[in-house]
Design a protein around this motif. Sequence first.
Motif, PDB file in Angstrom:
ATOM      1  N   ASN A  54      36.333 -18.909  -8.076  1.00  0.00           N
ATOM      2  CA  ASN A  54      36.606 -20.165  -8.763  1.00  0.00           C
ATOM      3  C   ASN A  54      35.578 -20.399  -9.865  1.00  0.00           C
ATOM      4  O   ASN A  54      34.374 -20.303  -9.621  1.00  0.00           O
ATOM      5  N   TYR A  55      36.083 -20.736 -11.056  1.00  0.00           N
ATOM      6  CA  TYR A  55      35.231 -20.944 -12.224  1.00  0.00           C
ATOM      7  C   TYR A  55      35.532 -22.287 -12.871  1.00  0.00           C
ATOM      8  O   TYR A  55      36.621 -22.835 -12.715  1.00  0.00           O
ATOM      9  N   LEU A  56      34.565 -22.756 -13.648  1.00  0.00           N
ATOM     10  CA  LEU A  56      34.701 -23.969 -14.452  1.00  0.00           C
ATOM     11  C   LEU A  56      34.223 -23.648 -15.853  1.00  0.00           C
ATOM     12  O   LEU A  56      33.220 -22.941 -16.018  1.00  0.00           O
ATOM     13  N   THR A  57      34.933 -24.134 -16.839  1.00  0.00           N
ATOM     14  CA  THR A  57      34.455 -24.030 -18.212  1.00  0.00           C
ATOM     15  C   THR A  57      34.781 -25.298 -18.973  1.00  0.00           C
ATOM     16  O   THR A  57      35.759 -25.987 -18.661  1.00  0.00           O
ATOM     17  N   ARG A  58      33.939 -25.592 -19.925  1.00  0.00           N
ATOM     18  CA  ARG A  58      34.169 -26.706 -20.845  1.00  0.00           C
ATOM     19  C   ARG A  58      34.311 -26.174 -22.274  1.00  0.00           C
ATOM     20  O   ARG A  58      34.370 -26.956 -23.212  1.00  0.00           O
ATOM     21  N   GLU A  59      34.319 -24.849 -22.393  1.00  0.00           N
ATOM     22  CA  GLU A  59      34.368 -24.224 -23.711  1.00  0.00           C
ATOM     23  C   GLU A  59      35.654 -23.414 -23.862  1.00  0.00           C
ATOM     24  O   GLU A  59      35.893 -22.475 -23.109  1.00  0.00           O
ATOM     25  N   PHE A  60      36.458 -23.816 -24.838  1.00  0.00           N
ATOM     26  CA  PHE A  60      37.730 -23.150 -25.065  1.00  0.00           C
ATOM     27  C   PHE A  60      38.159 -23.364 -26.508  1.00  0.00           C
ATOM     28  O   PHE A  60      37.678 -24.272 -27.189  1.00  0.00           O
ATOM     29  N   SER A  61      39.062 -22.520 -26.963  1.00  0.00           N
ATOM     30  CA  SER A  61      39.638 -22.652 -28.294  1.00  0.00           C
ATOM     31  C   SER A  61      41.066 -22.129 -28.228  1.00  0.00           C
ATOM     32  O   SER A  61      41.487 -21.555 -27.221  1.00  0.00           O
ATOM     33  N   MET A  92      39.057 -23.771 -13.746  1.00  0.00           N
ATOM     34  CA  MET A  92      39.219 -25.180 -14.095  1.00  0.00           C
ATOM     35  C   MET A  92      38.677 -25.362 -15.519  1.00  0.00           C
ATOM     36  O   MET A  92      37.531 -25.017 -15.794  1.00  0.00           O
ATOM     37  N   ILE A  93      39.522 -25.879 -16.409  1.00  0.00           N
ATOM     38  CA  ILE A  93      39.129 -26.118 -17.797  1.00  0.00           C
ATOM     39  C   ILE A  93      38.966 -27.618 -17.967  1.00  0.00           C
ATOM     40  O   ILE A  93      39.912 -28.382 -17.775  1.00  0.00           O
ATOM     41  N   GLN A  94      37.746 -28.035 -18.314  1.00  0.00           N
ATOM     42  CA  GLN A  94      37.446 -29.454 -18.440  1.00  0.00           C
ATOM     43  C   GLN A  94      37.240 -29.826 -19.901  1.00  0.00           C
ATOM     44  O   GLN A  94      36.539 -29.132 -20.641  1.00  0.00           O
ATOM     45  N   ASP A  95      37.847 -30.929 -20.311  1.00  0.00           N
ATOM     46  CA  ASP A  95      37.686 -31.483 -21.647  1.00  0.00           C
ATOM     47  C   ASP A  95      37.375 -32.960 -21.476  1.00  0.00           C
ATOM     48  O   ASP A  95      38.281 -33.772 -21.280  1.00  0.00           O
ATOM     49  N   GLY A  96      36.087 -33.294 -21.470  1.00  0.00           N
ATOM     50  CA  GLY A  96      35.677 -34.674 -21.227  1.00  0.00           C
ATOM     51  C   GLY A  96      36.046 -35.108 -19.828  1.00  0.00           C
ATOM     52  O   GLY A  96      35.640 -34.490 -18.847  1.00  0.00           O
ATOM     53  N   ASP A  97      36.873 -36.145 -19.710  1.00  0.00           N
ATOM     54  CA  ASP A  97      37.260 -36.661 -18.394  1.00  0.00           C
ATOM     55  C   ASP A  97      38.639 -36.154 -17.961  1.00  0.00           C
ATOM     56  O   ASP A  97      39.275 -36.716 -17.079  1.00  0.00           O
TER      57      ASP A  97
END
Length: 150
Positions: free
Chosen positions: A83-90, A10-15
């Motif tokens: 299952n993983y979560l990240t808020r860091e991506f480019s 799961m890739i999260q960017d704010g809301d």
Amino acid sequence: MNYKVWTLCMIQDGDRVLMLNRNHDHFQGYIPPGGKLEFPESPVEGAIREVKEETGLDVRNLRFKGIYEYVNEKARDRHIIYNYLTREFSGELITESEEGNPEWIHINELEFVPMQTSIRRRIPYFFKEGTFEIHVVWDEGEKEVHIRET
């Protein structure tokens, strides 16, 4: 015993979160990026690779959120999904993917988009503290007969 190991990130960017709008085969609806591990990669390596292939994004600092597994006792099959979560991506988000077109979805709207029960069941756990384990037993007709969530 037949084991299959998968990942989901799961890739999260704010809301918002990035989901793939999947419109092929038996697994239709919205799903986070992920897929089957390639031997001998680790679950984190597999999740990073799958995200890149399906979205064009490079993810880092993946946070383990839990395990979802389903078993068919009669067929002696076990599928394990890390299952993983990240808020860091480019990187540059691609517009089309073989696995489904990437779309940013507001977290509050996830309950309204079509997705399989197995994905919908996991969604709340990504945004809670701690980790989860969901164990599902399937019968020969691929119907859920027992579910344990912790």
